[in-house]
Write a protein that holds these residues in place. Structure first.
Motif, PDB file in Angstrom:
ATOM      1  N   LYS A 309      46.417 -26.261  45.929  1.00  0.00           N
ATOM      2  CA  LYS A 309      45.230 -27.115  46.021  1.00  0.00           C
ATOM      3  C   LYS A 309      44.282 -26.814  44.869  1.00  0.00           C
ATOM      4  CE  LYS A 309      41.647 -28.585  49.285  1.00  0.00           C
ATOM      5  NZ  LYS A 309      41.088 -28.390  50.644  1.00  0.00           N
ATOM      6  N   ARG A 310      44.098 -25.522  44.595  1.00  0.00           N
ATOM      7  CA  ARG A 310      43.238 -25.151  43.478  1.00  0.00           C
ATOM      8  C   ARG A 310      43.818 -25.652  42.164  1.00  0.00           C
ATOM      9  NH1 ARG A 310      42.742 -20.334  46.487  1.00  0.00           N
ATOM     10  NH2 ARG A 310      44.353 -19.314  45.213  1.00  0.00           N
ATOM     11  N   PHE A 311      45.149 -25.549  42.042  1.00  0.00           N
ATOM     12  CA  PHE A 311      45.808 -25.997  40.823  1.00  0.00           C
ATOM     13  C   PHE A 311      45.612 -27.501  40.635  1.00  0.00           C
ATOM     14  CE2 PHE A 311      49.619 -27.947  38.938  1.00  0.00           C
ATOM     15  CZ  PHE A 311      49.604 -27.348  37.690  1.00  0.00           C
ATOM     16  N   ARG A 312      45.807 -28.265  41.734  1.00  0.00           N
ATOM     17  CA  ARG A 312      45.627 -29.719  41.635  1.00  0.00           C
ATOM     18  C   ARG A 312      44.183 -30.068  41.318  1.00  0.00           C
ATOM     19  NH1 ARG A 312      49.183 -29.686  46.143  1.00  0.00           N
ATOM     20  NH2 ARG A 312      47.412 -29.867  47.567  1.00  0.00           N
ATOM     21  N   LEU A 313      43.223 -29.305  41.928  1.00  0.00           N
ATOM     22  CA  LEU A 313      41.812 -29.549  41.662  1.00  0.00           C
ATOM     23  C   LEU A 313      41.497 -29.304  40.191  1.00  0.00           C
ATOM     24  CD1 LEU A 313      38.961 -30.191  42.616  1.00  0.00           C
ATOM     25  CD2 LEU A 313      38.696 -27.770  43.236  1.00  0.00           C
ATOM     26  N   MET A 314      42.000 -28.171  39.665  1.00  0.00           N
ATOM     27  CA  MET A 314      41.767 -27.861  38.258  1.00  0.00           C
ATOM     28  C   MET A 314      42.415 -28.904  37.361  1.00  0.00           C
ATOM     29  SD  MET A 314      39.764 -25.378  38.028  1.00  0.00           S
ATOM     30  CE  MET A 314      39.923 -25.195  36.250  1.00  0.00           C
ATOM     31  N   ARG A 315      43.605 -29.381  37.786  1.00  0.00           N
ATOM     32  CA  ARG A 315      44.278 -30.397  36.984  1.00  0.00           C
ATOM     33  C   ARG A 315      43.468 -31.684  36.978  1.00  0.00           C
ATOM     34  NH1 ARG A 315      50.345 -31.610  38.555  1.00  0.00           N
ATOM     35  NH2 ARG A 315      49.295 -32.191  40.488  1.00  0.00           N
ATOM     36  N   THR A 318      40.482 -31.132  34.771  1.00  0.00           N
ATOM     37  CA  THR A 318      40.893 -31.161  33.371  1.00  0.00           C
ATOM     38  C   THR A 318      41.134 -32.588  32.905  1.00  0.00           C
ATOM     39  OG1 THR A 318      41.927 -28.977  33.595  1.00  0.00           O
ATOM     40  CG2 THR A 318      42.604 -30.326  31.719  1.00  0.00           C
ATOM     41  N   TRP A 319      41.869 -33.355  33.737  1.00  0.00           N
ATOM     42  CA  TRP A 319      42.148 -34.742  33.382  1.00  0.00           C
ATOM     43  C   TRP A 319      40.852 -35.549  33.321  1.00  0.00           C
ATOM     44  CZ3 TRP A 319      46.053 -37.109  31.202  1.00  0.00           C
ATOM     45  CH2 TRP A 319      47.325 -36.542  31.264  1.00  0.00           C
ATOM     46  N   SER A 320      39.960 -35.303  34.295  1.00  0.00           N
ATOM     47  CA  SER A 320      38.695 -36.034  34.307  1.00  0.00           C
ATOM     48  C   SER A 320      37.871 -35.718  33.065  1.00  0.00           C
ATOM     49  CB  SER A 320      37.891 -35.688  35.568  1.00  0.00           C
ATOM     50  OG  SER A 320      38.598 -36.060  36.735  1.00  0.00           O
TER      51      SER A 320
END
Length: 448
Positions: A309-315, A318-320
């Motif tokens: 979840k943290r990884f997806r949030l960071m991704r 980053t994308w945003s």
């Protein structure tokens, strides 16, 4: 009664690895594939211990239930040997291996499975994966959190939830019972094959009519290598029929071929598959988990999910941020371009009259890059044809003063009324009258 009429095993180190951590076995009754945990010292040792132990205990079971219990017991005993070796040799700490074992009992195939090596059945022209991977991504698939297609490229796809070896939990072995049908082909393989060759390609190879199972195995391994498989590749191919088609000689392949570099100090296991063996299982003491193994507990699963979840949030962040930066760059560039256009001017038509525009005669979508800043009373229809065509086609200027100057001349009638003509070419030489021509001219003159 159906029987195994062909059997072959092939193992290859792959295109990247320096050593083979896989092991394979074709026995009289038991056949197996083991994939040592890559990236750790002792992966080859773990798979070799497991396969050598299975080869030493290549026995025939009398019933399906006995085979299920027996294969489970064999894998638990192999696990004990791996743990003992790791305890004896500190450099092997954390080593482990997957394992798939298969045997035929009458008209049934009995399978023992742990890890992410796979067992496939090719039946009536269709390939089906019999075993279920003991991986983190497979658990996500089972929970409906990701699709099987997403699992293929998931960053945690190499995390195993169950293995044999020096890990913090006792092995939990799955068993399967599947009919043994004349004409079927069975495939046991490490993930060096299944991760780089899709099932359609595997089925195509298994469908071929060949002289030996070894040839099928060679073709599968070569296909994995052609697809760029960096990992070790090991396959065991079995064919079911009514009459033997080739002599099946017990053999091991891969790491198990090499002499054992490390040995367990535990008492040698005797060749028996009895209830007391099953009762001798013990839970292993807690050990530090390695990077390719995660204990299959809810706590561990939730911890990894939290990391995901943290990884997806960071991704997403980053994308945003990247999108915002890109938009900012585009807006900045657009602003610069627009600012430049507002330093340009042109003379054109507006409501039938001559007018001066600021900007350039262009649009971006519905946004115009120019606006009228001076509309005159001079009608375009009052201009001569040349001037009219020039104005309606627009005349660009670098400064407002230049545009105003042209409009002033159009109003006063001093602007050009036609395009400048090109100068007439001057001949390079003038013809000189000939003597005969001169004489004739004189004679004619005298006659008058």
């Amino acid at each position: 009664m159906p029987q195994i009429v062909r059997a072959g095993a092939v193992s290859h180190v792959g295109r990247v690895r320096s050593n083979n951590q896989d092991s394979g076995l074709v026995g009289k009754h038991i056949h197996a594939v083991a994939d040592g945990m890559g990236g750790h010292a002792g992966g080859d040792v773990a798979s070799s211990i497991a396969v050598k132990f299975l080869a030493e205990h290549d026995v025939q079971f009398t019933s399906v239930s006995e085979a299920q219990e027996g294969l489970t017991a064999l894998l638990h005993e192999a696990n004990e040997l791996i743990v003992d070796a790791a305890r004896t040799h500190a450099e092997l700490k954390g080593m482990g291996t997957t394992a798939d074992v298969i045997t035929r009992i009458g008209d049934e195939m009995v399978i023992g499975h742990i890890g992410d090596s796979r067992v496939y059945r090719y039946h009536s022209g269709e390939l089906k994966q019999v075993t279920v991977d003991h991986t983190f991504v497979q658990r996500l698939v089972d929970a409906g959190r990701i699709t099987p297609e997403e699992a293929l490229v998931h960053p945690r796809r190499s995390v195993l939830m169950r293995v044999l070896g020096d890990v913090e939990t006792a092995p939990d072995v799955d068993t399967y019972v599947v009919p043994a049908v004349d004409g079927d082909r069975w495939l046991l393989c490490s993930d060096g094959l299944s991760s780089y060759v899709d099932e359609a390609q595997i089925a195509e190879v298994l469908a071929r009519k060949v002289e030996s199972s070894r040839e099928v195995g060679d073709d599968l391994v070569q296909l994995a290598l052609d697809n760029g498989a960096p990992d070790n590749v090991t396959v065991v191919v079995l064919e079911i029929g009514e009459k033997p088609l080739e002599s099946i000689k017990p053999k091991v392949v891969g790491a198990a071929v090499n002499p054992m570099r490390y040995a367990s100090n535990a008492p040698k296991r005797v060749k028996r598959l009895l209830p007391d063996v099953l009762q001798s299982r013990r839970k292993l003491a807690a050990r530090p988990e390695n990077e390719e193994f995660a204990a299959p507990t809810d706590e561990m699963f939730n911890r990894i999910l939290a990391e995901e979840k943290r990884f997806r949030l960071m991704r997403r962040i980053t994308w945003s941020a990247a999108v915002v930066l890109l938009i900012a760059v585009m807006v900045g560039a657009s602003a610069l371009v627009y600012s430049w256009t507002q330093t340009r001017y042109y003379v054109g038509e507006y409501n039938g009259n001559v007018a001066i525009y600021q900007g350039v005669n262009a649009n971006i979508g519905s946004f115009e890059l120019s606006e009228v800043i001076d509309e005159t009373d001079l009608s375009v229809d009052d201009l001569n044809p040349y001037q009219r065509s020039q104005v309606t086609g627009t005349i660009a200027f670098a400064t407002l003063a230049e545009a105003q100057d042209l409009v002033e001349r159009l109003i006063n009638g001093t602007a050009p009324t036609q395009p400048e003509e090109e100068a007439t070419p001057v001949p390079t030489s003038t013809p000189t009258p000939t003597a005969t021509s001169s004489a004739t001219a004189s004679a004619t003159s005298g006659g008058e």
